[in-house]
Design a protein around this motif. Structure first.
Motif, short mmCIF file in Angstrom:
data_model
loop_
_atom_site.label_atom_id
_atom_site.label_comp_id
_atom_site.label_asym_id
_atom_site.label_seq_id
_atom_site.Cartn_x
_atom_site.Cartn_y
_atom_site.Cartn_z
N GLN A 101 64.29 -38.66 41.33
CA GLN A 101 63.47 -39.17 40.22
C GLN A 101 62.32 -38.21 39.89
O GLN A 101 62.01 -37.97 38.72
CB GLN A 101 62.92 -40.55 40.57
CG GLN A 101 64.00 -41.62 40.67
CD GLN A 101 63.50 -42.88 41.38
OE1 GLN A 101 62.31 -43.02 41.69
NE2 GLN A 101 64.42 -43.78 41.66
N THR A 102 61.69 -37.66 40.93
CA THR A 102 60.56 -36.76 40.72
C THR A 102 61.01 -35.47 40.05
O THR A 102 60.34 -34.97 39.11
CB THR A 102 59.87 -36.45 42.06
OG1 THR A 102 59.46 -37.67 42.67
CG2 THR A 102 58.66 -35.56 41.87
N LEU A 103 62.13 -34.91 40.48
CA LEU A 103 62.65 -33.70 39.86
C LEU A 103 63.00 -33.94 38.39
O LEU A 103 62.63 -33.16 37.51
CB LEU A 103 63.90 -33.22 40.61
CG LEU A 103 63.67 -32.53 41.96
CD1 LEU A 103 64.99 -32.37 42.71
CD2 LEU A 103 63.01 -31.18 41.78
N GLU A 104 63.72 -35.03 38.14
CA GLU A 104 64.16 -35.30 36.77
C GLU A 104 62.99 -35.60 35.85
O GLU A 104 62.98 -35.19 34.69
CB GLU A 104 65.17 -36.44 36.76
CG GLU A 104 66.51 -36.05 37.42
CD GLU A 104 67.54 -37.16 37.44
OE1 GLU A 104 67.14 -38.34 37.28
OE2 GLU A 104 68.73 -36.84 37.65
N ALA A 105 61.96 -36.26 36.39
CA ALA A 105 60.76 -36.54 35.59
C ALA A 105 60.02 -35.25 35.22
O ALA A 105 59.33 -35.20 34.20
CB ALA A 105 59.83 -37.48 36.35
N ALA A 106 60.20 -34.20 36.03
CA ALA A 106 59.55 -32.91 35.77
C ALA A 106 60.43 -31.98 34.95
O ALA A 106 60.09 -30.81 34.76
CB ALA A 106 59.18 -32.25 37.09
N GLY A 107 61.59 -32.47 34.49
CA GLY A 107 62.46 -31.68 33.65
C GLY A 107 63.54 -30.90 34.38
O GLY A 107 64.23 -30.08 33.78
N TRP A 108 63.68 -31.14 35.66
CA TRP A 108 64.74 -30.50 36.43
C TRP A 108 66.01 -31.35 36.39
O TRP A 108 65.95 -32.56 36.15
CB TRP A 108 64.32 -30.36 37.90
CG TRP A 108 63.19 -29.39 38.15
CD1 TRP A 108 61.93 -29.45 37.63
CD2 TRP A 108 63.23 -28.25 38.99
NE1 TRP A 108 61.17 -28.41 38.08
CE2 TRP A 108 61.94 -27.66 38.93
CE3 TRP A 108 64.20 -27.67 39.79
CZ2 TRP A 108 61.63 -26.50 39.64
CZ3 TRP A 108 63.88 -26.52 40.49
CH2 TRP A 108 62.61 -25.94 40.42
N SER A 109 67.13 -30.71 36.65
CA SER A 109 68.35 -31.48 36.92
C SER A 109 68.47 -31.60 38.43
O SER A 109 68.07 -30.69 39.16
CB SER A 109 69.59 -30.78 36.33
OG SER A 109 69.80 -29.53 36.96
N ASN A 144 72.10 -33.95 50.70
CA ASN A 144 71.15 -32.93 50.25
C ASN A 144 70.88 -33.16 48.76
O ASN A 144 71.77 -33.59 48.02
CB ASN A 144 71.74 -31.52 50.41
CG ASN A 144 71.72 -31.05 51.86
OD1 ASN A 144 70.79 -31.37 52.59
ND2 ASN A 144 72.74 -30.30 52.26
N VAL A 145 69.67 -32.85 48.35
CA VAL A 145 69.32 -32.89 46.93
C VAL A 145 69.13 -31.45 46.45
O VAL A 145 68.29 -30.73 47.00
CB VAL A 145 68.06 -33.72 46.67
CG1 VAL A 145 67.73 -33.71 45.18
CG2 VAL A 145 68.22 -35.13 47.17
N ILE A 146 69.88 -31.08 45.44
CA ILE A 146 69.79 -29.72 44.87
C ILE A 146 69.16 -29.83 43.49
O ILE A 146 69.69 -30.51 42.60
CB ILE A 146 71.18 -29.06 44.74
CG1 ILE A 146 71.95 -29.15 46.08
CG2 ILE A 146 71.05 -27.63 44.27
CD1 ILE A 146 71.30 -28.45 47.23
N GLY A 147 68.00 -29.20 43.33
CA GLY A 147 67.32 -29.21 42.03
C GLY A 147 67.45 -27.87 41.33
O GLY A 147 67.36 -26.82 41.97
N GLU A 148 67.69 -27.92 40.03
CA GLU A 148 67.80 -26.69 39.24
C GLU A 148 66.96 -26.84 37.97
O GLU A 148 66.94 -27.91 37.33
CB GLU A 148 69.25 -26.42 38.84
CG GLU A 148 70.14 -26.03 40.02
CD GLU A 148 71.50 -25.56 39.55
OE1 GLU A 148 71.67 -24.34 39.36
OE2 GLU A 148 72.38 -26.41 39.36
N LEU A 149 66.29 -25.75 37.60
CA LEU A 149 65.50 -25.72 36.38
C LEU A 149 66.19 -24.78 35.39
O LEU A 149 66.45 -23.62 35.73
CB LEU A 149 64.08 -25.23 36.68
CG LEU A 149 63.10 -25.23 35.51
CD1 LEU A 149 62.88 -26.67 34.99
CD2 LEU A 149 61.77 -24.63 35.93
N ALA A 150 66.50 -25.28 34.21
CA ALA A 150 67.23 -24.49 33.21
C ALA A 150 66.48 -23.18 32.93
O ALA A 150 65.26 -23.17 32.75
CB ALA A 150 67.38 -25.30 31.94
N GLY A 151 67.24 -22.09 32.93
CA GLY A 151 66.64 -20.79 32.64
C GLY A 151 66.07 -20.10 33.84
O GLY A 151 65.58 -19.00 33.70
#
Length: 201
Positions: free
Chosen positions: A27-35, A194-201
């Motif tokens: 939830q925190t990652l997605e709220a910050a614009g991450w997938s 595991n949670v994998i977060g990615e930021l576009a670009g």
């Protein structure tokens, strides 16, 4: 911390607190614009029991030895060349001769010292022990010389009998005349994430 407080102070793997933590990170990652992607994986775990039944009843902390077998054993505890007198130097279980007079089927009580845990466990199994308890040496006041040891036998499937590590205080109690105990190791597979977060670009 709020998640831990809401789950009995525990966020360890395979607990509701861990799952709530995974959800929070997503939830925190997605709220910050991450997938965010949650990827499951499995690992081996064990239920471990170390209970003294007589002459006193007690539950002791215990860790499964890396390379242990599994099983549920109840029997007479037989100390093998241990030393409870300071400074508690010993070579408990380091030589096959230490097991002279060992009664087949008893639970071997072995003290940390001199040789590797694997040598002690292998000798105990060869002597007919139904299980082995490895307790800390207690040779100093340091925590790591008194608390429950995490023994490794140097590989996987080193012995077939259950082998656990415990504290010096537990070993001293289990060394009492007439001591009987229950030793249990039950393997099972745990799924964690595991949670994998990615930021576009």
């Amino acid at each position: 911390q709020a998640i831990a407080d809401a789950n009995g102070g525990n966020r360890a793997s395979d607990t509701p607190g861990y799952q709530a933590s995974v959800d929070y990170v997503v939830q925190t990652l997605e709220a910050a614009g991450w997938s965010a992607e949650v990827e499951p994986f499995t690992y081996d775990a064990a239920d471990v029991v170390l209970q003294q039944l007589t002459p006193t009843a007690a539950d002791f902390p215990a860790n499964p030895a890396t390379g242990t077998g599994e099983g549920d054993v109840t029997g007479t505890v037989q100390a093998v060349d241990i030393n409870l007198t300071a400074p508690r130097a010993n070579s408990s279980g380091c030589e096959p001769e230490d097991f002279a007079g060992f009664v087949e089927g008893n639970i071997a009580l072995l003290q940390r010292g001199t040789c590797s845990f694997s040598v002690k466990a292998i000798n105990a199994e060869a002597a007919g022990a139904s299980a082995a308890i490895l307790f800390n040496q207690g040779d100093t006041d340091a925590v790591d010389r008194n608390n429950a040891v995490n023994p490794t036998l140097g590989g996987e499937d080193v012995v077939d009998i259950p082998v656990v590590g415990t504290s010096y205080a537990a070993g001293a109690s289990l060394a009492a005349p007439g001591s009987t105990a229950r030793v249990t190791i039950d393997f099972y597979e745990v799924t964690s994430y595991n949670v994998i977060g990615e930021l576009a670009g």
